[in-house]
Design a protein around this motif. Sequence first.
Motif, PDB file in Angstrom:
ATOM      1  N   GLN A   1    -114.901  52.115 -51.599  1.00 10.67           N
ATOM      2  CA  GLN A   1    -113.716  52.470 -52.373  1.00 10.67           C
ATOM      3  C   GLN A   1    -112.871  53.499 -51.629  1.00 10.67           C
ATOM      4  O   GLN A   1    -111.642  53.419 -51.621  1.00 10.67           O
ATOM      5  CB  GLN A   1    -114.109  53.013 -53.739  1.00 10.67           C
ATOM      6  N   GLY A   2    -113.513  54.457 -50.988  1.00 10.63           N
ATOM      7  CA  GLY A   2    -112.790  55.470 -50.218  1.00 10.63           C
ATOM      8  C   GLY A   2    -112.082  54.886 -49.012  1.00 10.63           C
ATOM      9  O   GLY A   2    -110.985  55.329 -48.647  1.00 10.63           O
ATOM     10  N   LEU A   3    -112.683  53.880 -48.371  1.00  6.45           N
ATOM     11  CA  LEU A   3    -112.080  53.267 -47.192  1.00  6.45           C
ATOM     12  C   LEU A   3    -110.799  52.495 -47.521  1.00  6.45           C
ATOM     13  O   LEU A   3    -109.974  52.270 -46.644  1.00  6.45           O
ATOM     14  CB  LEU A   3    -113.083  52.353 -46.488  1.00  6.45           C
ATOM     15  N   HIS A   4    -110.613  52.121 -48.766  1.00  7.64           N
ATOM     16  CA  HIS A   4    -109.390  51.418 -49.152  1.00  7.64           C
ATOM     17  C   HIS A   4    -108.172  52.323 -49.056  1.00  7.64           C
ATOM     18  O   HIS A   4    -107.048  51.848 -48.949  1.00  7.64           O
ATOM     19  CB  HIS A   4    -109.517  50.874 -50.577  1.00  7.64           C
ATOM     20  N   TYR A   5    -108.371  53.627 -49.086  1.00  9.11           N
ATOM     21  CA  TYR A   5    -107.252  54.568 -49.029  1.00  9.11           C
ATOM     22  C   TYR A   5    -106.906  55.005 -47.605  1.00  9.11           C
ATOM     23  O   TYR A   5    -105.923  55.717 -47.409  1.00  9.11           O
ATOM     24  CB  TYR A   5    -107.559  55.809 -49.881  1.00  9.11           C
ATOM     25  N   VAL A   6    -107.673  54.597 -46.620  1.00 10.90           N
ATOM     26  CA  VAL A   6    -107.433  55.023 -45.242  1.00 10.90           C
ATOM     27  C   VAL A   6    -106.074  54.564 -44.719  1.00 10.90           C
ATOM     28  O   VAL A   6    -105.325  55.375 -44.161  1.00 10.90           O
ATOM     29  CB  VAL A   6    -108.585  54.578 -44.321  1.00 10.90           C
ATOM     30  N   PRO A   7    -105.673  53.295 -44.874  1.00 12.01           N
ATOM     31  CA  PRO A   7    -104.353  52.899 -44.346  1.00 12.01           C
ATOM     32  C   PRO A   7    -103.199  53.684 -44.976  1.00 12.01           C
ATOM     33  O   PRO A   7    -102.260  54.075 -44.280  1.00 12.01           O
ATOM     34  CB  PRO A   7    -104.255  51.412 -44.699  1.00 12.01           C
TER      35      PRO A   7
ATOM     36  N   THR B   1     -99.030  57.645 -44.305  1.00 10.49           N
ATOM     37  CA  THR B   1     -98.381  58.834 -44.848  1.00 10.49           C
ATOM     38  C   THR B   1     -98.339  59.951 -43.815  1.00 10.49           C
ATOM     39  O   THR B   1     -97.322  60.631 -43.657  1.00 10.49           O
ATOM     40  CB  THR B   1     -99.113  59.303 -46.122  1.00 10.49           C
ATOM     41  N   ALA B   2     -99.439  60.142 -43.098  1.00  9.18           N
ATOM     42  CA  ALA B   2     -99.488  61.192 -42.084  1.00  9.18           C
ATOM     43  C   ALA B   2     -98.518  60.931 -40.938  1.00  9.18           C
ATOM     44  O   ALA B   2     -98.036  61.865 -40.293  1.00  9.18           O
ATOM     45  CB  ALA B   2    -100.907  61.312 -41.538  1.00  9.18           C
TER      46      ALA B   2
END
Length: 108
Positions: A35-41, A46-47
């Motif tokens: 679930q956390g890896l889904h937010y990486v892109p 954003t960065a």
Amino acid sequence: MLIWLLIFGMLAITFLIRYSFFAWPNLRFPRLAEQGLHYVPVAVLTAIVVPGMLMPEGQWALRWDNAYLLAGLLAILIAALSRNLLATIAGGLLGFFLLRWAFGQLPL
């Protein structure tokens, strides 16, 4: 010499991370990690994008004539309302160039 050591170190780490998926194809992450890896892109994009919106010339530009910031906010709004990538890109670019034209910032 130190630069080459850093380059080969990064090469080795990148290779090992990518090779691990072939070496252990049955490896599964815990549900929370997946679930956390889904937010990486989203986090990476954003960065990359936000500093260009807030500091286009290398300094803070929180002004009404910052076309980068206004077009970025417009693209965020279009993305939230339409959920369409092509509409987001087209609307953001169109808004950016129209704002640059309106502010007299286009080199003609």
